[in-house]
Design an enzyme around this catalytic site. Structure first.
Site, PDB file in Angstrom:
ATOM      1  N   ARG A 193       0.849  -1.187  -0.150  1.00  0.00           N
ATOM      2  CA  ARG A 193      -0.031   0.068  -0.094  1.00  0.00           C
ATOM      3  C   ARG A 193       0.665   1.165   0.031  1.00  0.00           C
ATOM      4  NH1 ARG A 193      -2.999  -3.341   3.682  1.00  0.00           N
ATOM      5  NH2 ARG A 193      -2.015  -2.114   5.490  1.00  0.00           N
TER       6      ARG A 193
ATOM      7  N   LYS B 101     -12.958  14.368   4.164  1.00  0.00           N
ATOM      8  CA  LYS B 101     -14.109  13.973   3.296  1.00  0.00           C
ATOM      9  C   LYS B 101     -15.103  13.172   4.099  1.00  0.00           C
ATOM     10  CE  LYS B 101     -14.590  10.045   0.689  1.00  0.00           C
ATOM     11  NZ  LYS B 101     -14.132   8.946  -0.236  1.00  0.00           N
TER      12      LYS B 101
ATOM     13  N   GLU C  23     -19.841  14.555   0.775  1.00  0.00           N
ATOM     14  CA  GLU C  23     -20.104  13.751  -0.399  1.00  0.00           C
ATOM     15  C   GLU C  23     -21.409  13.132  -0.195  1.00  0.00           C
ATOM     16  OE1 GLU C  23     -16.920  10.939  -0.883  1.00  0.00           O
ATOM     17  OE2 GLU C  23     -17.741  10.278  -2.535  1.00  0.00           O
TER      18      GLU C  23
ATOM     19  N   LYS D 138     -19.065  17.076  -3.102  1.00  0.00           N
ATOM     20  CA  LYS D 138     -18.612  16.123  -4.023  1.00  0.00           C
ATOM     21  C   LYS D 138     -19.770  15.164  -4.339  1.00  0.00           C
ATOM     22  CE  LYS D 138     -15.449  12.173  -4.143  1.00  0.00           C
ATOM     23  NZ  LYS D 138     -13.757  11.877  -3.792  1.00  0.00           N
TER      24      LYS D 138
END
Ligand code: 13P
Length: 342
Positions: A46, A136, A177, A219
């Site tokens: 990752r 977010k 979002e 978003k």
């Protein structure tokens, strides 16, 4: 009037030619992406993958900010530099996903609500210290038989507004979002109706919670035909209906709208953004905050092998550039074909 730091960050995130890279896949979600290219989901892989993306030459030319996952914000790149610093040096702003994923809504198991408000104030303080300047939170709205329910939309809107108010209290720009999923067999008209209702409820809740519109970004999903719908709308109709929906629901005080890609192909996500920007002038900056649509081609080129890093960075940069051109309606089929042939 003097601009606040949060206004400056929000505007920098939607500066001309630029958009956001969503690289905030949780450990479970990145496993799905790695599975496709047969890469083991280890912390090192990752780290190496994110390092590949962030050290792409010219990264900041088209990527204004990156949404990170908790693990990545705490990680160092291959040369020992913390990722937040790597991004800052590249001219990009570090951001952080702060929701804790979705669970079935009580009494409505087919619908989802997002978790993560517990302890969020303290986490935001820590994230700010680690370099994050925006955040977010993703809410998921499901289209189906009799779905979504108003209760689900309103609950998700309330959670989003709570999150956004907390972020602003901590000087972090919230990306709000609400994602209407595109997996079902619904028509584009149904997506239009559900997205319109969702955005109305979200902005109602943001108002109730005193969220400053100039210090946030939205978003949303684009208004699209469901993936399983037999009659797929054209690029032109998708762009026109998305704009109609946003004009009806998103106040002009919001500096920018940064779309999610939601399962669209990379080329379609770029084409839709381009068509919308070509039909301006618009009251807000219209940009991207893509995950899959910015990464799919790079992941396929990399396949977990060091010898492929340069090739993967090349396609990542190429796709970011095409989206950068789509910010001003300068993308074309011709450019897409040229990109595909290199
Ligand atoms: P996709 O562009 O792959 O939909 O991801 C964007 C995102 O951040 C979803 O929360």
């Amino acid at each position: 009037m003097k601009q606040t730091d949060m206004q400056k960050i929000a505007q920098a995130l939607v500066a001309p030619k630029k958009g956001i890279l969503a690289a905030d896949e949780s450990t479970g979600t990145i496993a799905k992406r790695f599975n496709v290219i047969k890469v083991e989901n280890t912390e090192e892989n990752r780290r190496n993958y994110r390092d590949l993306l962030f050290t792409t030459k010219g990264f900041g030319d088209y990527i204004s900010g990156v949404i990170l996952y908790d693990e990545t914000l705490r990680q160092k790149g291959r040369d020992g530099t913390p990722f937040a610093k790597v991004l800052q040096k590249a001219g990009s702003i570090p951001g952080i996903k702060v929701d804790a994923g979705t669970v079935a809504m009580t009494g409505a198991p087919e619908e989802k609500v997002t978790q993560g408000l517990d302890g969020l104030r303290e986490r935001l303080k820590e994230y700010y210290g680690l370099g994050a300047r925006f955040a977010k939170w993703r809410a998921v709205i499901t289209i189906g038989d009799g779905l979504p329910t108003l209760a689900n939309i309103q609950e998700n809107a309330r959670l989003l507004a709570n999150y956004a108010a907390l972020c602003q209290e901590q000087n972090i720009v919230p990306i709000v979002e609400p994602e209407v999923l595109m997996d079902a067999d619904n028509t584009i008209e149904r997506c239009m109706a559900v997205t319109t209702m969702t955005l109305h409820e979200v902005f109602d809740a943001l108002y109730d919670h005193c969220v400053v519109l100039e210090e946030m970004l939205l978003k949303p999903n684009m208004v699209v035909s469901g993936k399983k719908c037999k009659k797929q709308a054209s690029v032109e109709d998708t762009a026109a209906m998305t704009l109609e929906c946003l004009r009806r629901t998103v106040p002009a005080a919001v500096p920018g709208i940064v779309f999610l890609s939601g399962g669209q192909s990379s080329a379609k996500a770029t084409a839709h953004l381009n068509a919308m920007n070509a039909s301006g002038p618009l009251p807000w900056q219209l940009s991207f905050s893509y995950g899959r649509a910015l990464q799919e081609e790079a992941l396929a080129a990399w396949r977990g092998q060091d010898k492929n890093v340069a090739a993967a960075q090349k396609v990542f940069y190429g796709r970011a550039k095409l989206n950068g051109l789509a910010r001003s309606g300068k993308y074309s089929d011709k450019l897409e074909k040229e990109f595909a042939s290199v």
